[in-house]
Design a protein around this motif. Structure first.
Motif, mmCIF file in Angstrom:
data_model
loop_
_atom_site.group_PDB
_atom_site.id
_atom_site.type_symbol
_atom_site.label_atom_id
_atom_site.label_comp_id
_atom_site.label_asym_id
_atom_site.label_seq_id
_atom_site.Cartn_x
_atom_site.Cartn_y
_atom_site.Cartn_z
ATOM 1 N N SER A 140 -16.812 -6.193 12.301
ATOM 2 C CA SER A 140 -15.372 -6.435 12.392
ATOM 3 C C SER A 140 -14.745 -6.231 11.018
ATOM 4 O O SER A 140 -15.386 -6.443 9.988
ATOM 5 C CB SER A 140 -15.099 -7.850 12.906
ATOM 6 N N ILE A 191 -18.501 -9.959 21.374
ATOM 7 C CA ILE A 191 -18.179 -10.302 19.991
ATOM 8 C C ILE A 191 -19.067 -11.477 19.591
ATOM 9 O O ILE A 191 -19.022 -12.546 20.223
ATOM 10 C CB ILE A 191 -16.691 -10.678 19.837
ATOM 11 N N LYS A 239 -15.512 -12.553 24.361
ATOM 12 C CA LYS A 239 -15.820 -11.381 25.169
ATOM 13 C C LYS A 239 -14.535 -10.847 25.769
ATOM 14 O O LYS A 239 -13.756 -11.598 26.347
ATOM 15 C CB LYS A 239 -16.832 -11.721 26.263
ATOM 16 N N TYR A 278 -17.337 -11.121 12.302
ATOM 17 C CA TYR A 278 -18.063 -10.839 13.534
ATOM 18 C C TYR A 278 -18.725 -9.461 13.503
ATOM 19 O O TYR A 278 -18.427 -8.608 12.659
ATOM 20 C CB TYR A 278 -17.104 -10.889 14.737
ATOM 21 N N TYR A 314 -19.514 -6.614 16.841
ATOM 22 C CA TYR A 314 -19.131 -6.466 18.256
ATOM 23 C C TYR A 314 -19.669 -5.147 18.798
ATOM 24 O O TYR A 314 -19.987 -4.218 18.047
ATOM 25 C CB TYR A 314 -17.617 -6.540 18.422
#
Length: 624
Positions: free
Chosen positions: A483, A504, A514, A492, A494
């Motif tokens: 991220s 995520i 999510k 994060y 993802y």
């Protein structure tokens, strides 16, 4: 059809049952004859009381069965290896590669081969890395990946956005606490599943990314078109331009935007990359960059025909790196119009490449179907050796992303895991060469099978930091990313998923959120029989099921917005790009434009997208 290995057999042909310490039966069974004793059927030659017709008792007659007959009866690959005469030598030759940690090695030239009990590798979910991950917790608490809450009292309160804003407005706390509160506000704004905008395409969408400054977005389709959008206002996109790949094969596999946003490079399953200007007033044809061109002197064994799976611009915009179907990594010099480096460094397709640092073109990463992630330092490649290797995936890699700090790397794999790596923990080439990478993979066919977690076996030489699970890496090369630092404080990682969601994760492998793209898009366009011919999952001429596979996703660098590009529609026969924003848990709002609006590729409202039935949906509809 699920892939299920032979019962009781691992990738090395060994039995999975038993304790951690065991005796290998293969070492003493070669050349053994088996004597099987049984009594013939009473109904055939004996009377009811076991007497022959003559009245004399007949003792049981032994029957000898050869080893070859046993093999024909059982037909089991694992047992066949046990009785094979050459199994012992093959088993001994691999013992050290599988037991680097046992502490005993034979000296070169001595022939000494100590009998070391091999450690048993478990199987299935019980072998998964613990969640939350202790290594991931340390990274989160260290501040490398986002900020953590600072305790202020003995009461544990769930501090919502309004509470943090109130503290900021009142100026409570020290400067450090206020800055920490601002970072927490930013990183907690995870986009919702409800889509602001659903962009429908008449072909599957393979990838899409924001530019580094967030002012530009592109999406690649299986119709060999790349659409470009102005996203300077991330909540109100503007259609920009469409460019085409004139001689593509199957699909556009990847695209990359130059650092100054002036040029877009995009590839197909060919050796040629198209380079197109992004200026909407420039309607010239794209330039062709032939990666098979390495000048007038071709080295022996150079392959001129290959497909390109992944491309990336260098940080200075002068070079493009590519991962190809001839097991190689290419570096192309745009000014010289030729490839200046070819690295035939893998045993299978190179599905993903990237630069380690946006400020330096020297460090390269490559992920391959041979299950390895390799690091290349162009400053020390006189002998073509990699700088290091990451082992841990048990199936092929589908994508590689760099954090951009020259240290952390993220990869997605067909073993249904994403893994975080630290450059300081990579294996040296010499040590990696002692490991038989083919001994720890099943060559899982992800395009046609479902993955069974019960068959998963951890790699004994796994050097990854954190393993992320929950998503499905099936059908296609699904992508994962870090991220961005601006909108999430790099909190994060993802990934897309075949089940129609964007997963995520926090760095400790716990699920932070999510985005359910399947739920947001389901039944948002009518069936079109003309678009169902090429689908993978369509059953029946007039039937079909709405399905979604999120192949790629991109988090806006400055706003809480995720754009997901997907195979979408009835039998995943079409594609979508969906825009998801943070909305404080609400499924709708009063802002303009209205949420869940459906538009075509040029962001135009089309009433045909809102039809409930498709009785008269036979007319052609061209996106561009």
């Amino acid at each position: 059809m699920d892939y299920i290995p032979a019962l009781g057999e691992d990738e090395d042909g060994e039995d999975d049952e038993g304790d951690a310490s065991f005796h290998d039966a293969a070492e003493n069974l070669s050349g053994v004859e088996i004597e099987v004793e049984f009594t013939e059927n009473d109904d055939q030659e004996e009377g009811d009381n076991g007497q022959e017709a003559s009245g004399a008792a007949r003792p049981p007659r032994p029957i000898y069965i050869t080893r070859e007959q046993i093999m024909q009866l059982l037909g089991h690959a694992g047992i066949s290896r046990i009785f094979a005469s050459d199994y012992t030598s093959r088993h001994r030759s691999r013992r050290f590669a599988d037991n680097d940690d046992d502490g005993e090695e034979s000296e070169p030239g001595t022939g000494y081969d100590p009998i070391v009990p091999r450690r048993r590798r478990g199987r299935g979910r019980a072998t998964f890395q613990a969640v939350p991950s202790n290594e991931g917790k340390e990274l989160m608490n260290a501040g490398t990946f986002g900020s953590s809450n600072r305790p202020e009292d003995t009461l544990k309160r769930k501090k919502r956005l309004a509470y943090n804003i109130m503290r900021r407005e009142l100026g409570l706390g020290s400067d450090g606490r206020q800055k920490n509160a601002n970072r927490l506000i930013r990183q907690n704004m995870i986009p919702e599943s409800a889509a602001d905008t659903i962009i429908h395409y008449n072909a599957r969408c393979y990838s899409g990314q924001f530019s580094d400054d967030g002012n530009f977005f592109f999406s690649c389709g299986q119709d060999f078109r790349v659409r470009m959008y102005d996203t300077s206002n991330p909540y109100d996109w503007k259609y920009y331009k469409t460019v085409a790949y004139p001689y593509g094969q199957w699909t556009i596999t990847d695209a990359s935007l130059s650092p100054d946003n002036r040029f877009l490079a995009y590839s197909s399953i060919r050796s040629i990359v198209c380079l197109a200007p992004t200026d909407p007033d420039n309607e010239s044809d794209p330039n062709s960059l032939d990666f098979a061109n390495i000048g007038t002197h071709n080295p022996r064994g150079f392959h001129t025909y290959f497909g390109i799976w992944s491309i990336r611009f260098s940080g200075d915009g002068r070079e493009i790196v590519a991962g190809t179907g001839d097991n190689s990594v290419y570096v192309y010099d745009i000014e010289r119009r030729q490839s200046i480096l070819r690295i035939p460094g893998h045993q299978d397709d190179v599905n993903a490449v990237c630069f380690g640092d946006s400020l330096s073109p020297h460090i390269l990463y490559s992920g391959s179907d041979d299950t390895t992630l390799k690091v290349w330092d162009r400053r020390s490649m006189g002998d073509g050796r990699e700088a290091g290797v990451f082992l841990g995936h048990t199936e092929g890699l589908t994508y590689v992303d760099s954090k951009g700090d020259g240290r952390y790397v993220l990869s997605n794999g067909k073993d249904q895991t994403a893994k975080l790596w630290d450059l300081r923990k990579m294996m040296s080439k010499d040590k990696a060469d002692q490991v038989d990478i083919n001994a720890y993979t099943t060559r899982f066919e992800y395009r046609s099978n479902a993955y069974d977690d019960n068959n998963y076996r951890p790699h004994p030489h796994d050097c990854s930091l954190v393993t992320f699970r929950g998503h499905k890496v099936l059908k296609t090369l699904i992508r994962c990313h870090f991220s961005p630092p601006g909108s999430t404080d790099s909190r994060y990682v993802y990934s897309g998923s075949y089940d129609g969601s964007v997963y995520i994760w926090n760095l400790d492998a716990t699920l932070a959120g999510k985005v359910d793209v399947l739920k947001a898009t389901k039944n948002t366009r009518p069936r079109d029989p003309n678009l169902l011919a090429d689908t993978y999952d369509y059953f029946g001429r007039n039937g079909g099921t709405w399905m979604t596979c999120v192949r790629d996703a991109s988090w806006h660098p400055n706003a809480p917005v995720i754009a997901a590009t997907s195979w979408n529609g009835w039998g995943t026969s079409q594609g979508t790009c969906t825009v998801h924003t943070w909305n404080d848990g609400l499924d709708n709002d009063e802002a303009e434009p209205k949420m869940t609006r459906r538009v075509n590729a040029q962001l135009q409202h089309d009433e045909r997208l809102y039809r409930r039935l498709a009785h008269n949906y036979d007319d052609d509809w061209e996106d561009d």
